[in-house]
Motif scaffolding. Sequence first.
Motif, mmCIF file in Angstrom:
data_model
loop_
_atom_site.group_PDB
_atom_site.id
_atom_site.type_symbol
_atom_site.label_atom_id
_atom_site.label_comp_id
_atom_site.label_asym_id
_atom_site.label_seq_id
_atom_site.Cartn_x
_atom_site.Cartn_y
_atom_site.Cartn_z
ATOM 1 N N ASN A 92 0.810 -1.225 0.000
ATOM 2 C CA ASN A 92 0.000 0.000 0.000
ATOM 3 C C ASN A 92 0.845 1.277 0.000
ATOM 4 N N ILE A 93 1.843 1.302 -0.864
ATOM 5 C CA ILE A 93 2.654 2.502 -1.058
ATOM 6 C C ILE A 93 2.160 3.188 -2.329
ATOM 7 N N ASP A 94 1.769 4.441 -2.217
ATOM 8 C CA ASP A 94 1.003 5.093 -3.281
ATOM 9 C C ASP A 94 1.806 5.508 -4.501
ATOM 10 N N SER A 95 3.120 5.639 -4.384
ATOM 11 C CA SER A 95 3.888 6.127 -5.529
ATOM 12 C C SER A 95 5.309 5.580 -5.481
ATOM 13 N N LEU A 96 5.970 5.650 -6.622
ATOM 14 C CA LEU A 96 7.374 5.254 -6.689
ATOM 15 C C LEU A 96 8.220 6.129 -5.775
ATOM 16 N N GLU A 97 7.922 7.417 -5.722
ATOM 17 C CA GLU A 97 8.725 8.314 -4.889
ATOM 18 C C GLU A 97 8.568 7.986 -3.410
ATOM 19 N N ASP A 98 7.372 7.613 -2.990
ATOM 20 C CA ASP A 98 7.183 7.192 -1.598
ATOM 21 C C ASP A 98 7.953 5.906 -1.321
ATOM 22 N N CYS A 99 7.937 5.006 -2.283
ATOM 23 C CA CYS A 99 8.686 3.752 -2.165
ATOM 24 C C CYS A 99 10.185 4.042 -2.059
ATOM 25 N N HIS A 100 10.659 4.939 -2.918
ATOM 26 C CA HIS A 100 12.079 5.291 -2.930
ATOM 27 C C HIS A 100 12.494 5.961 -1.623
ATOM 28 N N ALA A 101 11.617 6.788 -1.067
ATOM 29 C CA ALA A 101 11.924 7.450 0.206
ATOM 30 C C ALA A 101 12.121 6.427 1.322
ATOM 31 N N LEU A 102 11.349 5.344 1.291
ATOM 32 C CA LEU A 102 11.515 4.285 2.287
ATOM 33 C C LEU A 102 12.854 3.576 2.109
ATOM 34 N N CYS A 103 13.291 3.447 0.869
ATOM 35 C CA CYS A 103 14.604 2.848 0.599
ATOM 36 C C CYS A 103 15.709 3.672 1.249
ATOM 37 N N LEU A 104 15.613 4.981 1.148
ATOM 38 C CA LEU A 104 16.650 5.856 1.700
ATOM 39 C C LEU A 104 16.753 5.746 3.221
ATOM 40 N N GLU A 105 15.695 5.260 3.852
ATOM 41 C CA GLU A 105 15.726 5.070 5.304
ATOM 42 C C GLU A 105 16.438 3.782 5.701
ATOM 43 N N ARG A 106 16.731 2.926 4.723
ATOM 44 C CA ARG A 106 17.349 1.624 4.984
ATOM 45 C C ARG A 106 18.775 1.635 4.448
ATOM 46 N N PRO A 107 19.777 1.545 5.310
ATOM 47 C CA PRO A 107 21.166 1.734 4.873
ATOM 48 C C PRO A 107 21.651 0.722 3.847
ATOM 49 N N ASN A 108 21.048 -0.466 3.798
ATOM 50 C CA ASN A 108 21.496 -1.487 2.850
ATOM 51 C C ASN A 108 20.593 -1.605 1.623
ATOM 52 N N CYS A 109 19.685 -0.652 1.453
ATOM 53 C CA CYS A 109 18.788 -0.682 0.294
ATOM 54 C C CYS A 109 19.482 -0.061 -0.912
ATOM 55 N N PHE A 110 19.706 -0.863 -1.932
ATOM 56 C CA PHE A 110 20.350 -0.413 -3.168
ATOM 57 C C PHE A 110 19.338 0.268 -4.094
ATOM 58 N N GLY A 111 18.101 -0.211 -4.052
ATOM 59 C CA GLY A 111 17.069 0.340 -4.915
ATOM 60 C C GLY A 111 15.745 -0.350 -4.662
ATOM 61 N N VAL A 112 14.740 0.056 -5.420
ATOM 62 C CA VAL A 112 13.392 -0.468 -5.200
ATOM 63 C C VAL A 112 12.759 -0.902 -6.514
ATOM 64 N N VAL A 113 11.795 -1.792 -6.379
ATOM 65 C CA VAL A 113 10.867 -2.116 -7.460
ATOM 66 C C VAL A 113 9.466 -1.873 -6.906
ATOM 67 N N TRP A 114 8.716 -1.033 -7.604
ATOM 68 C CA TRP A 114 7.367 -0.670 -7.149
ATOM 69 C C TRP A 114 6.346 -1.178 -8.149
ATOM 70 N N ALA A 115 5.282 -1.781 -7.651
ATOM 71 C CA ALA A 115 4.212 -2.299 -8.505
ATOM 72 C C ALA A 115 3.164 -1.216 -8.717
ATOM 73 N N LYS A 116 3.048 -0.766 -9.947
ATOM 74 C CA LYS A 116 2.060 0.255 -10.284
ATOM 75 C C LYS A 116 0.647 -0.322 -10.195
ATOM 76 N N PRO A 117 -0.336 0.525 -9.887
ATOM 77 C CA PRO A 117 -1.729 0.052 -9.973
ATOM 78 C C PRO A 117 -2.016 -0.417 -11.397
ATOM 79 N N TRP A 118 -2.430 -1.654 -11.529
ATOM 80 C CA TRP A 118 -2.590 -2.242 -12.867
ATOM 81 C C TRP A 118 -3.684 -3.295 -12.813
#
Length: 293
Positions: A92-118
């Motif tokens: 239930n993360i509404d956008s890629l940018e919100d998903c990416h912001a959560l990655c930045l809070e995790r020191p070992n997060c290299f990147g994210v994959v976000w599932a668009k509403p589809w």
Amino acid sequence: ESHCVQKDVVYPEHVLEELEDVSIEECHEACQNHPNCDHASFSSEDDDCILRHKKTYSTQAPDYYSIPKDCIPRCSMDTVDFAYYDIGGVNNIDSLEDCHALCLERPNCFGVVWAKPWLDLQEAKTCWFKSAFRIGSIRELVFGISKPRHCLHSLEQTDGWYRFQDKNYMFIAQTNLYETGMAICKSHGGQLVSLESQEEYMFVRTIAFTLNYHRPNEFSGSYRLGLYKNDSAWTLSNGQTLNQPQINLWCPNEPSSSLSYTHFQLWNGNGFCGDDITSVHITENLVCEASSK
């Protein structure tokens, strides 16, 4: 569309080559692969591409895009997933940018994959965290969009140096040993990068990935950093001993060498993580640093 693409603009004349029925990405890639191309003009109406070798004056041209050869794409990758390296996820993360912001809070997060509403997709708006992106593990995901932790297009750049926090970084596609790498960096006013924090390490890793992914004709292979082992201590190019507990350096099952003197590379074959190599091992690229103060 990247921040450096000009919409509804054409720089006439100076034509090198004309291409038909191509995408804007293919048009840009054709320019990058042509030794004399300065920029490309792309028609979104006809899917036509014109490679040009210089700019003189501009004119307004609806449905045309002017794309510089060295334009850096925005770093999100549509319909792209990177297999493996999962380190959790959130629903239930509404956008890629919100998903990416959560990655930045995790020191070992290299990147994210976000599932668009589809459609009625059960996984819609799920944010998956990855400890690495490996170019060899790319797979198509119709509803997915990927983004690494750090992006080139958002960085301040001067004469090939990218600024991040209190340092400048230069990524150079040139084969090297440790000593030649240091000499190359010195010729640019810097030294091989010394890692001082986990965030700096993640920055270097993700930019190395971005260059290999978006500019494969220029950058490929692994990257040398300023780090070597002498006896049992890993030493940085600035002469300090690496504080390993603070930085999660290594690929799985690394370091693996029993030699007393080894060097370090970012290994592209396993998601741009740390690999120990012999002193005579040649790497394809290197990363320099210089103070931004």
